[in-house]
Write an enzyme that holds these catalytic residues in place. Sequence first.
Site, PDB file in Angstrom:
ATOM      1  N   HIS A  86       5.790   0.597   6.022  1.00 54.81           N
ATOM      2  CA  HIS A  86       6.964  -0.344   5.767  1.00 54.81           C
ATOM      3  C   HIS A  86       7.397  -1.087   7.044  1.00 54.81           C
ATOM      4  CE1 HIS A  86       8.475   2.633   2.567  1.00 54.81           C
ATOM      5  NE2 HIS A  86       7.433   2.042   2.241  1.00 54.81           N
ATOM      6  N   HIS A 243       7.805  -3.443  -4.412  1.00 55.36           N
ATOM      7  CA  HIS A 243       7.445  -2.472  -3.310  1.00 55.36           C
ATOM      8  C   HIS A 243       6.158  -2.425  -3.158  1.00 55.36           C
ATOM      9  CE1 HIS A 243       8.369   0.745  -0.592  1.00 55.36           C
ATOM     10  NE2 HIS A 243       7.270   1.443  -0.994  1.00 55.36           N
ATOM     11  N   ASP A 247       4.121  -2.567   0.504  1.00 61.31           N
ATOM     12  CA  ASP A 247       3.214  -1.663   1.116  1.00 61.31           C
ATOM     13  C   ASP A 247       1.692  -2.555   1.401  1.00 61.31           C
ATOM     14  OD1 ASP A 247       4.752   0.583   0.934  1.00 61.31           O
ATOM     15  OD2 ASP A 247       4.075   1.228  -0.927  1.00 61.31           O
ATOM     16  N   HIS A 270      -2.131   2.375  -1.319  1.00 58.54           N
ATOM     17  CA  HIS A 270      -2.571   2.399   0.081  1.00 58.54           C
ATOM     18  C   HIS A 270      -4.195   2.618  -0.041  1.00 58.54           C
ATOM     19  CE1 HIS A 270       1.665   2.620   1.208  1.00 58.54           C
ATOM     20  NE2 HIS A 270       1.626   3.822   0.742  1.00 58.54           N
TER      21      HIS A 270
END
Length: 311
Positions: A86, A243, A247, A270
């Site tokens: 973030h 969001h 990421d 991720h």
Amino acid sequence: MSNRFIGARQTTIAREIEVTGTGVHSGAPVSVILHPAGADTGLRFLVTKRGRVVAEIPAHVENVKNLTLCTVLGNDDGVTVSTVEHLLAALRGLAVDNCIIEIDSKEVPIMDGSAEPFVELIDETGLRELQAPRRFLKVLRPIRVEEGESWGELLPHSGFHLDVEIDFSSDVIGRQRVSYEMSPGVFRNEISRCRTFGFMSDVERLWKAGLALGANLTNTVAIGEDKIMNREGLRHPHEFVRHKMLDAIGDLTLAGHPMLAAYRSVRGGHRLNSLVVKALLADTDAWTLVQAPRVRERSPVDIGLAIAAGE
């Protein structure tokens, strides 16, 4: 803060920024100081313990040590710093090229679960333009990584474009897709406020694994069996996928330079983001570093077009 900094020269923050908070996984208090840095420093974590520097870890994919629920960077001595995505997204999203991130714990504070608190602090402080020209990592040919039903792809592009799609079995989320040509304005207004999320059904398992110890309704969108548990609800109907884009911006920052590329991610996270960056950097014919033309007041797209035209 003016978008004029999205131009030919590298930037850093105008002065130090102090941040305190709690780690979402560790539950531990943490203090961070963002320091201005000189040209070509890049983004680097300076890990301290009782006032002594114990490690300096560049924000680069070669230093990724773990990708379980967050991105963890570390060195060969076992020093790590987690949940970096973030903060890195805020720095890259606002076009900060150089910054030393001093941290006294193993995890970047979660704040409200989004990048907005970091964005507000950077905007309040402002940026300082440096004399050195900005350098971009320009993707020259497609790079694609597939893992089961998930896939990610980087394509040549004159700016920085993201197209992210998610597909959850939960009816609360379902299938969502969003795409943007990224700029500080777009990042600030469309992406930065979107918070991390998790399922109430996973809480006990995560706690037993030593994760999500600092998670609560002030920093995480909690998803129950058929509803959002947070009293205030969502900040945006597509907050979940936005969001995931936040990421992705943080994870793509680990390429080491701002990109001239289009990134498409389907059912990713991720791990997929990291695998795509690693695959790109491993293929030296798929990318090159290019220097921005010495001009002012240009957007990433304008700069990309100028580079492509040989200006």
